[in-house]
Design an enzyme around this catalytic site. Sequence first.
Site, mmCIF file in Angstrom:
data_model
loop_
_atom_site.group_PDB
_atom_site.id
_atom_site.type_symbol
_atom_site.label_atom_id
_atom_site.label_comp_id
_atom_site.label_asym_id
_atom_site.label_seq_id
_atom_site.Cartn_x
_atom_site.Cartn_y
_atom_site.Cartn_z
ATOM 1 N N TYR A 39 0.841 -1.207 0.000
ATOM 2 C CA TYR A 39 0.000 0.000 0.000
ATOM 3 C C TYR A 39 0.878 1.260 0.000
ATOM 4 O O TYR A 39 0.706 2.160 -0.836
ATOM 5 C CB TYR A 39 -0.940 -0.021 1.216
ATOM 6 C CG TYR A 39 -1.575 1.314 1.516
ATOM 7 C CD1 TYR A 39 -2.479 1.902 0.631
ATOM 8 C CD2 TYR A 39 -1.260 2.010 2.689
ATOM 9 C CE1 TYR A 39 -3.049 3.141 0.899
ATOM 10 C CE2 TYR A 39 -1.830 3.236 2.975
ATOM 11 C CZ TYR A 39 -2.725 3.802 2.073
ATOM 12 O OH TYR A 39 -3.280 5.021 2.341
HETATM 13 N N1 LIG Z 1 -8.449 6.904 6.193
HETATM 14 C C1 LIG Z 1 -7.202 6.983 6.577
HETATM 15 O O1 LIG Z 1 -6.902 6.807 7.772
HETATM 16 C C2 LIG Z 1 -6.094 7.311 5.593
HETATM 17 C C3 LIG Z 1 -4.778 7.463 6.055
HETATM 18 C C4 LIG Z 1 -3.786 7.769 5.132
HETATM 19 C C5 LIG Z 1 -4.092 7.960 3.792
HETATM 20 N N2 LIG Z 1 -5.370 7.790 3.378
HETATM 21 C C6 LIG Z 1 -5.675 7.971 1.954
HETATM 22 O O2 LIG Z 1 -6.739 8.891 1.842
HETATM 23 C C7 LIG Z 1 -7.542 8.584 0.718
HETATM 24 C C8 LIG Z 1 -8.998 8.507 1.126
HETATM 25 O O3 LIG Z 1 -9.133 7.514 2.129
HETATM 26 P P1 LIG Z 1 -10.544 7.127 2.741
HETATM 27 O O4 LIG Z 1 -10.297 6.720 4.135
HETATM 28 O O5 LIG Z 1 -11.527 8.191 2.455
HETATM 29 O O6 LIG Z 1 -10.853 5.819 1.883
HETATM 30 P P2 LIG Z 1 -12.262 5.322 1.282
HETATM 31 O O7 LIG Z 1 -12.079 3.901 0.864
HETATM 32 O O8 LIG Z 1 -13.364 5.620 2.236
HETATM 33 O O9 LIG Z 1 -12.430 6.258 0.013
HETATM 34 C C9 LIG Z 1 -11.782 6.018 -1.212
HETATM 35 C C10 LIG Z 1 -12.821 6.237 -2.311
HETATM 36 O O10 LIG Z 1 -12.205 6.052 -3.569
HETATM 37 C C11 LIG Z 1 -13.055 5.280 -4.403
HETATM 38 N N3 LIG Z 1 -12.181 4.579 -5.356
HETATM 39 C C12 LIG Z 1 -11.202 3.686 -5.091
HETATM 40 N N4 LIG Z 1 -10.635 3.257 -6.237
HETATM 41 C C13 LIG Z 1 -11.256 3.904 -7.251
HETATM 42 C C14 LIG Z 1 -11.116 3.876 -8.666
HETATM 43 N N5 LIG Z 1 -10.247 3.064 -9.258
HETATM 44 N N6 LIG Z 1 -11.915 4.685 -9.394
HETATM 45 C C15 LIG Z 1 -12.827 5.491 -8.802
HETATM 46 N N7 LIG Z 1 -13.024 5.542 -7.476
HETATM 47 C C16 LIG Z 1 -12.249 4.754 -6.707
HETATM 48 C C17 LIG Z 1 -13.783 4.322 -3.444
HETATM 49 O O11 LIG Z 1 -14.999 3.839 -3.944
HETATM 50 C C18 LIG Z 1 -13.979 5.225 -2.227
HETATM 51 O O12 LIG Z 1 -15.201 5.945 -2.284
HETATM 52 C C19 LIG Z 1 -6.977 7.290 0.139
HETATM 53 O O13 LIG Z 1 -6.146 7.625 -0.945
HETATM 54 C C20 LIG Z 1 -6.162 6.713 1.269
HETATM 55 O O14 LIG Z 1 -5.088 5.934 0.784
HETATM 56 C C21 LIG Z 1 -6.391 7.470 4.232
#
Ligand SMILES: NC(=O)c1ccc[n+]([C@@H]2O[C@H](COP(=O)([O-])OP(=O)(O)OC[C@H]3O[C@@H](n4cnc5c(N)ncnc54)[C@H](O)[C@@H]3O)[C@@H](O)[C@H]2O)c1
Length: 326
Positions: free
Chosen positions: A150
């Site tokens: 990841y």
């Molecule tokens: N939540 C955390 O604690 C955290 C920490 C560090 C980084 N992040 C990063 O922040 C971002 C958002 O995280 P989140 O917690 O909201 O995750 P999440 O899974 O709730 O949201 C990600 C969204 O992206 C959409 N998605 C994924 N792949 C896709 C694709 N190929 N085409 C179109 N849509 C797609 C999913 O349907 C989802 O709605 C991510 O990039 C994640 O890596 C999150």
Amino acid sequence: MSNNITEYKKILVVGGAGYIGSACVKVLFERGYKNIIVFDNLDKGRVELVDSKAVFVQGDLRHKEDLNQLFSNHDFDCVIHFAALKAVGESEKFPQKYFENNVCGTANLLAVMDEYDVKQIIFSSTACVYAEKDSGVYVETDPLQAPNVYGSTKIICENMIRDYNRTKNLNYTIFRYFNVAGDVGLNYIDPDAQNIFPIISEVIVGKRDKLEIFGNDYKTCDGTCVRDYIHLKDLVEAHVLAVESSGSYEFNLGTEKGTTVQELVDSFISFNGSFLFDVVSRREGDLGVSLADSSLALEKLNWRAECSLDEMIKDTLSVYFNKNNE
Ligand SMILES: NC(=O)c1ccc[n+]([C@@H]2O[C@H](COP(=O)([O-])OP(=O)(O)OC[C@H]3O[C@@H](n4cnc5c(N)ncnc54)[C@H](O)[C@@H]3O)[C@@H](O)[C@H]2O)c1
């Protein structure tokens, strides 16, 4: 509404139906932005979370035809890119799925942005990109070396963005999030909880038997891991500031305050009473300490985290209690 904002700026929020993206869309509307398009494949996201004032387009970053159609229908000024798969354990089992979704998806997005001359991206990265160091306090210039697939996908995406900056003058803001928790009033429930706040909440509302604490033999005050928990509200605020910022930077987003897992458990207990937990062996890839130095975000964006750990606990629990009473 601030005088600085361009209310007619057209913003594409990719992954805007997920946890952080939907919160960002809500707050952008609250700040006066009017033209927001959400693009999401709804693999993990939910359309009910997307503010009804946004234009919602269902599509997938891996499908170039979806992106071509989207960009030929709209003239975007800025792209905020939240879309990724983010489960560390799953990424180790199915690396190809993570490379295809996170890396190929981002490559497609950057290519179409270049084709349509869209010059600003705000990208969600993670504290997982850093190579482990003894102090556990990370600055943006620290070496990058991810302990899992990841994190590797995020390093590759960051590098692609920096390359578009160098070769095509793409302006970027890369945010490296530390441990995000809390809610902005959308009552987000993660159906596949992997983080400690939703896991503890599930134990408290009886959806899960107990919390497992992975290791109590780290070199920390009580032996459990130290993390930097940041409220979703603060995290989203940084994105709102970045929309109007110029220059290209990587920023850590954290509170700069460490909390051990045991301290977090104790805080939940003092907030809501006791619950079952167990200490089990360490989990591979977990760092003892992971804390942000966020001074660059203060200097360049005038951003600092304001919310306390208690607010994160209160806001998370209220979502789970609401849900349980439905
Ligand atoms: N939540 C955390 O604690 C955290 C920490 C560090 C980084 N992040 C990063 O922040 C971002 C958002 O995280 P989140 O917690 O909201 O995750 P999440 O899974 O709730 O949201 C990600 C969204 O992206 C959409 N998605 C994924 N792949 C896709 C694709 N190929 N085409 C179109 N849509 C797609 C999913 O349907 C989802 O709605 C991510 O990039 C994640 O890596 C999150």
